[in-house]
Write an enzyme that holds these catalytic residues in place. Structure first.
Site, PDB file in Angstrom:
ATOM      1  N   GLU A   1      35.426  37.226  19.542  1.00 16.05           N
ATOM      2  CA  GLU A   1      36.651  36.398  19.071  1.00 16.05           C
ATOM      3  C   GLU A   1      37.868  36.734  19.908  1.00 16.05           C
ATOM      4  OE1 GLU A   1      37.506  36.830  14.704  1.00 16.05           O
ATOM      5  OE2 GLU A   1      39.705  36.294  15.136  1.00 16.05           O
TER       6      GLU A   1
ATOM      7  N   CYS B   1      30.235  34.552   4.117  1.00 13.52           N
ATOM      8  CA  CYS B   1      31.729  33.768   4.011  1.00 13.52           C
ATOM      9  C   CYS B   1      31.581  32.515   4.176  1.00 13.52           C
ATOM     10  CB  CYS B   1      32.648  34.425   4.793  1.00 13.52           C
ATOM     11  SG  CYS B   1      32.354  34.396   6.544  1.00 13.52           S
TER      12      CYS B   1
ATOM     13  N   SER C   1      32.131  43.278  12.959  1.00 11.97           N
ATOM     14  CA  SER C   1      33.426  43.958  13.061  1.00 11.97           C
ATOM     15  C   SER C   1      33.787  44.349  11.518  1.00 11.97           C
ATOM     16  CB  SER C   1      34.512  43.116  13.462  1.00 11.97           C
ATOM     17  OG  SER C   1      35.685  43.646  13.362  1.00 11.97           O
TER      18      SER C   1
ATOM     19  N   THR D   1      40.448  38.114  13.139  1.00 15.22           N
ATOM     20  CA  THR D   1      40.121  37.588  11.744  1.00 15.22           C
ATOM     21  C   THR D   1      39.448  38.679  10.730  1.00 15.22           C
ATOM     22  OG1 THR D   1      38.074  36.651  12.175  1.00 15.22           O
ATOM     23  CG2 THR D   1      40.187  35.151  12.152  1.00 15.22           C
TER      24      THR D   1
HETATM   25  S1  SF4 Z   1      36.865  34.318  10.312  1.00 12.19           S
HETATM   26 FE1  SF4 Z   1      35.005  35.275  10.208  1.00 12.19          FE
HETATM   27  S2  SF4 Z   1      34.644  36.594   8.290  1.00 12.19           S
HETATM   28 FE2  SF4 Z   1      36.393  35.046   8.194  1.00 12.19          FE
HETATM   29  S3  SF4 Z   1      35.581  33.261   7.094  1.00 12.19           S
HETATM   30 FE3  SF4 Z   1      35.295  32.767   9.330  1.00 12.19          FE
HETATM   31  S4  SF4 Z   1      33.494  33.465  10.044  1.00 12.19           S
HETATM   32 FE4  SF4 Z   1      33.797  34.520   7.795  1.00 12.19          FE
END
Ligand code: SF4
Length: 333
Positions: free
Chosen positions: A142, A28, A239, A180
């Protein structure tokens, strides 16, 4: 949904067999940014560059960066004064920033901007006297980072069952936030249970479960229905990867396994199997997926058909403190 064939691995004839590849999958925007941050920091400052916690939750990524001179530590007391330390994509609490400053460390914050957005929401709700119900997993980095933004205002909720035990004085203003990388469906079940019990519950201004998590879950749902086996490439502490296995099973896959790489594939998983799906979590390099596809091709599965359920084009700028130093050194940002 759109599909096309991708030429990964040597196709072998398998008349009744099908191999589907989820798209999107893998990296991502937040992971890409975090990994490039460490790579550029190594190029610019030279090794060692310290990284607090795994930069992203993938053991292959961590190993590759270690080979280049990154040193991963659990806490800042392992970092010599005056060194450079990168904070991981999962984010850190304000106490960690303060600690780094007190120790005289140079910091580069690779927290994903979508996690930073949740931190901002936590601070704002706390400022406005809300009690914040943070949906997430205890102990995840997180969750620790977000909770640290307003520890006295945040209550962690992990399951629907947790909701029953909650109670607040009448008139308490309540809001919710989430990690997230959760399962969208499971999170909504928890929110529904919270709203049933606390009708005054206010929603955050936008979804906290990020676009990448949602897109990868949708893609897995699309190919899991009717599949005999779903392989999810990703590390055990990732996760979003672990959630993909759960989503695959809920969506109808007869079996689903998470593997770090092709070395964990088992021959017995393929016994009597005709339709196989493959995907990967948001921190997984594509070559690990290619290894799995080649393994399946070698065992009679056809060339993978990519099933597209979303297009992704998001790119995040590098952390400003790194961009500043790159500019000073005359390097591209
Ligand atoms: S919150 Fe985590 S999974 Fe989502 S874009 Fe950011 S790094 Fe990637």
């Amino acid at each position: 949904m759109a599909s096309d064939s991708v030429t990964l691995g040597m196709p072998t004839l398998g008349a009744d067999r099908d191999l589907l590849l989820a798209a999107p999958r893998g990296y991502c925007a937040g992971v890409d940014r975090a990994v490039i941050t460490v790579e550029k920091a190594l190029d610019l400052y030279g090794a060692p560059v310290y990284v607090r916690k795994q930069i992203v939750h993938n053991k292959h990524v961590v190993q590759t960066l270690e080979d280049r001179g990154a040193v991963f530590v659990e806490e800042l007391d392992e970092v010599p004064a005056g060194s450079t330390v990168v904070f991981s994509a999962h984010g850190v609490s304000p106490a960690v920033h303060d600690d780094a400053q007190a120790r005289g460390l140079k910091t580069i914050d690779a927290t994903c901007p979508l996690v930073t957005k949740v931190h901002h929401e936590a601070r704002r709700f706390a400022r406005e006297d809300y009690r914040i119900l943070l949906i997430g997993h205890a102990g995840h980095e997180e969750v620790e980072g977000t909770s640290g933004e307003a520890p006295e205002a945040i209550t962690l909720v992990e399951t629907v069952a947790d909701v029953e035990a909650l109670s607040f004085p009448a008139g308490t203003k309540l809001s919710w936030l989430s990690q997230t990388t959760l399962s969208v469906d499971e999170t909504m079940d928890i929110v529904d249970a919270l709203r049933d019990k606390f009708p005054q519950l206010e929603d955050p201004p936008s979804d906290d479960i990020c676009y990448a998590t949602q897109n990868r879950q949708l893609a897995v749902k699309e190919i899991s229905e009717g599949s005999d086996l779903m392989i999810v490439v990703g590390s055990a502490n990732s996760s979003n990867s672990v959630r993909l296995v759960e989503v695959a099973l809920e969506a109808g896959a007869k079996a689903s396994y998470r593997i770090d790489d092709v070395s964990e594939m088992r021959e017995e998983w393929l016994e009597g199997v005709e339709k196989v799906g493959v995907t990967s979590g948001a921190s997984v390099p594509e070559e690990l997926v290619e290894g799995v596809l080649s393994y399946l091709n070698d065992r009679g599965f056809p060339t993978a058909t990519a099933v597209h359920t979303a297009e992704e084009s998001l790119i995040f700028a590098l952390p400003p403190e790194l961009r500043r130093d790159l500019r000073k050194a005359g390097q591209p940002v």
